[in-house]
Write a protein that holds these residues in place. Structure first.
Motif, PDB file in Angstrom:
ATOM      1  N   ILE A 143       0.871  -1.178   0.000  1.00 33.12           N
ATOM      2  CA  ILE A 143       0.000   0.000   0.000  1.00 33.12           C
ATOM      3  C   ILE A 143       0.908   1.228   0.000  1.00 33.12           C
ATOM      4  O   ILE A 143       1.750   1.385   0.887  1.00 33.12           O
ATOM      5  CB  ILE A 143      -0.934   0.010   1.222  1.00 33.12           C
ATOM      6  CG1 ILE A 143      -1.891  -1.197   1.155  1.00 33.12           C
ATOM      7  CG2 ILE A 143      -1.757   1.305   1.274  1.00 33.12           C
ATOM      8  CD1 ILE A 143      -2.174  -1.820   2.474  1.00 33.12           C
ATOM      9  N   ASP A 180      -2.512  -0.644  -4.801  1.00 36.75           N
ATOM     10  CA  ASP A 180      -3.432   0.153  -3.995  1.00 36.75           C
ATOM     11  C   ASP A 180      -2.687   1.353  -3.418  1.00 36.75           C
ATOM     12  O   ASP A 180      -1.590   1.186  -2.877  1.00 36.75           O
ATOM     13  CB  ASP A 180      -4.010  -0.690  -2.844  1.00 36.75           C
ATOM     14  CG  ASP A 180      -5.138  -1.605  -3.300  1.00 36.75           C
ATOM     15  OD1 ASP A 180      -5.450  -1.590  -4.513  1.00 36.75           O
ATOM     16  OD2 ASP A 180      -5.695  -2.321  -2.454  1.00 36.75           O
ATOM     17  N   GLN A 182      -3.084   5.471  -1.408  1.00 42.10           N
ATOM     18  CA  GLN A 182      -3.870   6.540  -0.805  1.00 42.10           C
ATOM     19  C   GLN A 182      -3.173   7.868  -1.062  1.00 42.10           C
ATOM     20  O   GLN A 182      -1.943   7.926  -1.087  1.00 42.10           O
ATOM     21  CB  GLN A 182      -3.986   6.343   0.715  1.00 42.10           C
ATOM     22  CG  GLN A 182      -4.745   5.100   1.127  1.00 42.10           C
ATOM     23  CD  GLN A 182      -5.095   5.119   2.609  1.00 42.10           C
ATOM     24  OE1 GLN A 182      -5.095   6.158   3.262  1.00 42.10           O
ATOM     25  NE2 GLN A 182      -5.411   3.955   3.135  1.00 42.10           N
ATOM     26  N   SER A 238      -7.918   1.977   4.667  1.00 41.06           N
ATOM     27  CA  SER A 238      -7.639   0.553   4.505  1.00 41.06           C
ATOM     28  C   SER A 238      -8.758  -0.286   5.131  1.00 41.06           C
ATOM     29  O   SER A 238      -8.572  -1.445   5.470  1.00 41.06           O
ATOM     30  CB  SER A 238      -6.266   0.191   5.073  1.00 41.06           C
ATOM     31  OG  SER A 238      -6.209   0.443   6.451  1.00 41.06           O
ATOM     32  N   THR A 293      -8.021   0.047   0.571  1.00 43.94           N
ATOM     33  CA  THR A 293      -6.662  -0.267   0.101  1.00 43.94           C
ATOM     34  C   THR A 293      -6.042  -1.287   1.045  1.00 43.94           C
ATOM     35  O   THR A 293      -5.565  -0.946   2.119  1.00 43.94           O
ATOM     36  CB  THR A 293      -5.776   0.984   0.064  1.00 43.94           C
ATOM     37  OG1 THR A 293      -5.740   1.563   1.368  1.00 43.94           O
ATOM     38  CG2 THR A 293      -6.297   2.026  -0.911  1.00 43.94           C
ATOM     39  N   LYS A 317      -3.469  -4.741  -3.807  1.00 44.20           N
ATOM     40  CA  LYS A 317      -4.197  -5.072  -5.047  1.00 44.20           C
ATOM     41  C   LYS A 317      -4.030  -6.537  -5.411  1.00 44.20           C
ATOM     42  O   LYS A 317      -2.923  -7.036  -5.547  1.00 44.20           O
ATOM     43  CB  LYS A 317      -3.649  -4.222  -6.202  1.00 44.20           C
ATOM     44  CG  LYS A 317      -4.391  -4.422  -7.506  1.00 44.20           C
ATOM     45  CD  LYS A 317      -3.523  -4.091  -8.696  1.00 44.20           C
ATOM     46  CE  LYS A 317      -4.119  -4.537 -10.003  1.00 44.20           C
ATOM     47  NZ  LYS A 317      -4.413  -5.977 -10.106  1.00 44.20           N
ATOM     48  N   ASN A 358      -7.197  -0.090  -5.922  1.00 40.51           N
ATOM     49  CA  ASN A 358      -8.072   0.787  -5.143  1.00 40.51           C
ATOM     50  C   ASN A 358      -7.292   2.055  -4.803  1.00 40.51           C
ATOM     51  O   ASN A 358      -6.168   1.972  -4.304  1.00 40.51           O
ATOM     52  CB  ASN A 358      -8.522   0.104  -3.855  1.00 40.51           C
ATOM     53  CG  ASN A 358      -9.629  -0.901  -4.102  1.00 40.51           C
ATOM     54  OD1 ASN A 358     -10.295  -0.851  -5.134  1.00 40.51           O
ATOM     55  ND2 ASN A 358      -9.825  -1.810  -3.169  1.00 40.51           N
TER      56      ASN A 358
END
Lengths: 260, 75, 355
Positions: free
Chosen positions: A58, A76, A78, C72, C199, C202, C209
């Motif tokens: 992440i 993924d 943010q 998350s 998240t 993936k 995401n």
């Protein structure tokens, strides 16, 4: 002539020795020609592919030129508010301790507005990896002075050069976080030549492997260029970087885990 | 003796013409085109079929990842 | 047998957080809510449920830790008091913009600035009208007892996940500090799976995401804003909460929430002894505000006194609801002062009945 591919007979799958990693998608990056962000992105992506951790990783994007980096990665991600990526990463990692969590931040994000979050995440020894791209300037907003702008260096808010008496000193935050017991690996690298790229990739691999060992924060600074902000063509900017940035921001490992 | 030969494929439309690959090539066989791509950039190309060794230096310094490299031993 | 405990409001909210299956708490000490994190650390929730509790370096860091953890897919909360909540406003705007479910508790004190550590209700505008930048709303719940401090935690999470929206429990220093009996629900299990948008890494079966509040394409970003507004309309239609106390056959009403609502209940008794027929309308959801319901009750009233620990903030919503049909006035104390039931009755007589 330039459109012709030479040695076409070599183009066979078995002869393939380098191809862009699948962890990056096919979107054209918005970065200026020659910008080190693209190379740094690619190296991180290559290491993710080689370590086979796509489904466990992440990433946290910053505010700055790389604010849209999530548009290029097949992972993924943010998008944090300005400077808070280490806090966001802390939130993710504390609740997902088995995942690989990294932040990717510029010098304004990490070393100015986000100094507190950077220092405290490192001091707590959060098991995250911080990638810090230092080009000595605010790129996204148009080339203003950064905490890392060198003495005498011109920017759009230091048009006559950074005057230390008036504007303070350039900040070596990487040396600062190396002092903290929470960091396990702190290094400063570059991405402008083939050899520097190879070293940086090794450093990224080490950093993510240390994260798996839960031994503290791993921190990689990449000294990079800002061709548009420095107002130079890319090749000249890289030369300027070697002559001016590297003597102050010296490349190499600053802290390595004791076992190494 | 077997000789190593290589070639590169540049994704012309994604090349931004930064020229960093030109200086990274140890055999100096990459040039910039005189014509431009759809975005107006002059793009990199291999100018000498015999000089490329497929070392990948150009590809790994390319910020936009537009260079694919092939290499083979030829007799 | 029902088991009651005697607890402070702040402690009750902390215990309820553990019981609601909270995955993570990120906070920073500030009076008058520091007992929340103190209770949590004392209780060792990491052993009880596996809940993570972390003291951050600032409220700014807390709210951004909340962002990361909520992004998350975890059930997470923070708590603070007015000045700390002000510091969090940027992060709250990002949470709303990224549509992340989470719980933010404000045990409010008097302001502005550093203000006072005594109770206040002057954060109403900040809580209900947006607070940070951009067009957004939090769902805001106002407890008026220690029991409600506890009960509203799991309710807040349900709303947060139902609408992918941050929820605020807007309490005040009096309810946070007071001790009352409270009964808790059974321990809820922590979530075993995360929502599809979270998240968490993936996997090959889906696209990445992305948690973000950024969109540089104005047409697309406008469409996103319209979508947000539709969500808020739905919340306004479906999630209004309020309570009417002694409202049968009345001529006047107090509108008050939280600590003010408690004091008004005594004022009602005193006023009725004098033959004044007054009741209490208590908004529980401050956003969505019960506009329709206040408007409806106004049809059978001669006047409304909005009572708040502020210079008059909620009174603006009461006036919007009443829409000029009857007289609406505000009475409040500021700076951490709390009105007595008697002075509220006096205010009713002076400002509404006599005025």
């Amino acid at each position: 002539m330039a459109d012709q591919i030479l040695n076409k007979e070599l183009i066979k799958p078995e002869n393939l020795v380098y191809k862009k990693t699948k962890i990056l998608n096919d979107n054209v990056m918005h970065y200026c020609p020659g910008c080190g962000h693209g190379t740094a992105h690619r190296l991180i992506a290559e290491v993710i592919e080689e370590m086979d951790i796509q489904s466990d990783v992440i990433g946290i994007a910053p505010v700055g030129c790389s604010v849209l980096m999530y548009n290029y990665f097949n992972i993924d991600m943010q998008e944090a508010s300005h400077g808070r990526a280490p806090a966001v990463a802390t939130g993710v990692k504390r609740l997902w301790p088995d995942k690989t969590v990294f932040t990717y931040q510029g010098d304004g994000d990490l070393a100015a507005i986000g100094t507190a979050e950077t220092i405290h995440a490192c001091n707590r020894g959060e098991n995250i990896t911080i990638f810090f791209i230092n080009n000595g300037i605010y790129g996204m907003t148009g080339g203003q002075m950064a905490p890392t702008t060198l003495e005498g260096m011109k920017s759009s808010t230091t048009p006559y050069g950074r005057n230390i008496a008036m504007m303070g000193n350039p900040l070596k935050i990487t040396e600062l976080v190396a002092q903290l017991p929470g960091t396990c690996y702190v290094t400063r690298q570059a991405v402008h030549t083939p050899s520097s790229v190879r070293k940086t990739k090794k450093a990224i691999r080490k950093a993510l492997e240390y994260q798996k060992k839960n031994i503290g924060t791993s921190f990689i600074e990449v000294v990079s260029n800002c061709n548009s902000g420095w107002k130079m063509p890319p090749v000249q900017a890289n030369e300027w970087m070697e002559e001016n940035m590297f003597p102050f921001f010296q490349l190499g490992d600053i802290k390595v885990p004791e076992e190494d | 003796m077997a000789k190593v030969r290589g070639t590169i494929v540049v994704d012309i439309e994604k090349c931004k013409g930064c020229e960093i690959c030109v200086g990274a090539c140890p055999t100096s066989v990459i040039s910039m085109s005189t014509e431009v791509n759809a975005k107006g950039y002059q793009y990199a190309y291999l100018n000498d079929p015999d000089g490329c060794t497929g070392c990948t230096n150009c590809a790994i310094v390319c910020p936009d990842g537009v260079i694919t490299v092939y290499r083979a031993k030829v007799k | 047998m029902e088991e009651y405990k005697l607890m402070k409001g702040n402690e009750a909210i902390a215990e309820a957080a553990i019981l609601a299956g909270t995955d993570g708490y990120f906070g920073y000490p500030i009076t008058p809510q520091s007992e929340v994190m103190e209770y949590l650390t004392m209780e060792k929730p990491e052993e009880r449920t596996g809940m993570v509790v972390l003291q951050a370096e600032s409220e700014v860091a807390s709210i951004n830790m909340l962002y990361g953890a909520a992004g998350s897919g975890k059930k997470v909360m923070t708590s603070s008091s007015s000045p700390g909540i002000s510091l969090m406003q940027e992060g709250i705007s990002y949470l709303a913009g990224a549509e992340l479910p989470c719980l933010i508790v404000n045990v409010a004190r008097g302001g502005p600035g550093l203000g006072t550590i005594q109770p206040g209700q002057a954060d109403y505008f900040q809580a209900t009208k947006g607070g940070g930048h951009g067009d957004y709303h939090l769902i805001v719940l106002a407890p008026a007892s220690v029991q409600e401090m506890a009960d509203f935690v799991s309710m807040a999470y349900d709303l947060a996940f139902k609408y992918r929206n941050p929820v605020m429990i807007l309490s005040d220093g009096a309810i946070g500090q007071m001790m009352e009996k409270v009964k808790f629900k059974k321990q809820q299990e922590r979530m075993k799976t995360q929502p599809g948008w979270a998240t968490v890494g993936k996997t090959p079966d889906r696209e990445p995401n992305i948690i973000t509040s950024l969109d540089l394409d104005p047409a697309r970003h406008e469409r996103f804003n319209i979508k947000l507004q539709k969500k808020y309309e739905k919340i306004q239609k479906e999630e209004v909460l309020f309570e009417e106390i002694a409202c049968d056959d009345i001529d006047y009403a107090f509108v008050a929430y939280g600590t003010s609502a408690r004091i008004c209940q005594k004022s009602i008794e005193l006023a009725r002894e004098e033959g004044i027929k007054v009741g209490l309308f208590r908004p529980i959801s401050l956003w969505p505000f019960p506009y329709k319901e206040v408007g409806k009750i106004a049809d059978r009233l001669k006047g409304i006194l909005s009572v708040e620990l502020s210079a008059g903030q909620m009174v603006e919503d009461v006036r919007l609801a009443v829409n000029g049909k009857i007289k609406v006035e505000h009475y409040g104390r500021m700076g951490g002062m709390i009105p007595t039931p008697e002075e509220i009755v006096l205010a009713l007589k002076k400002q509404i009945i006599g005025g």
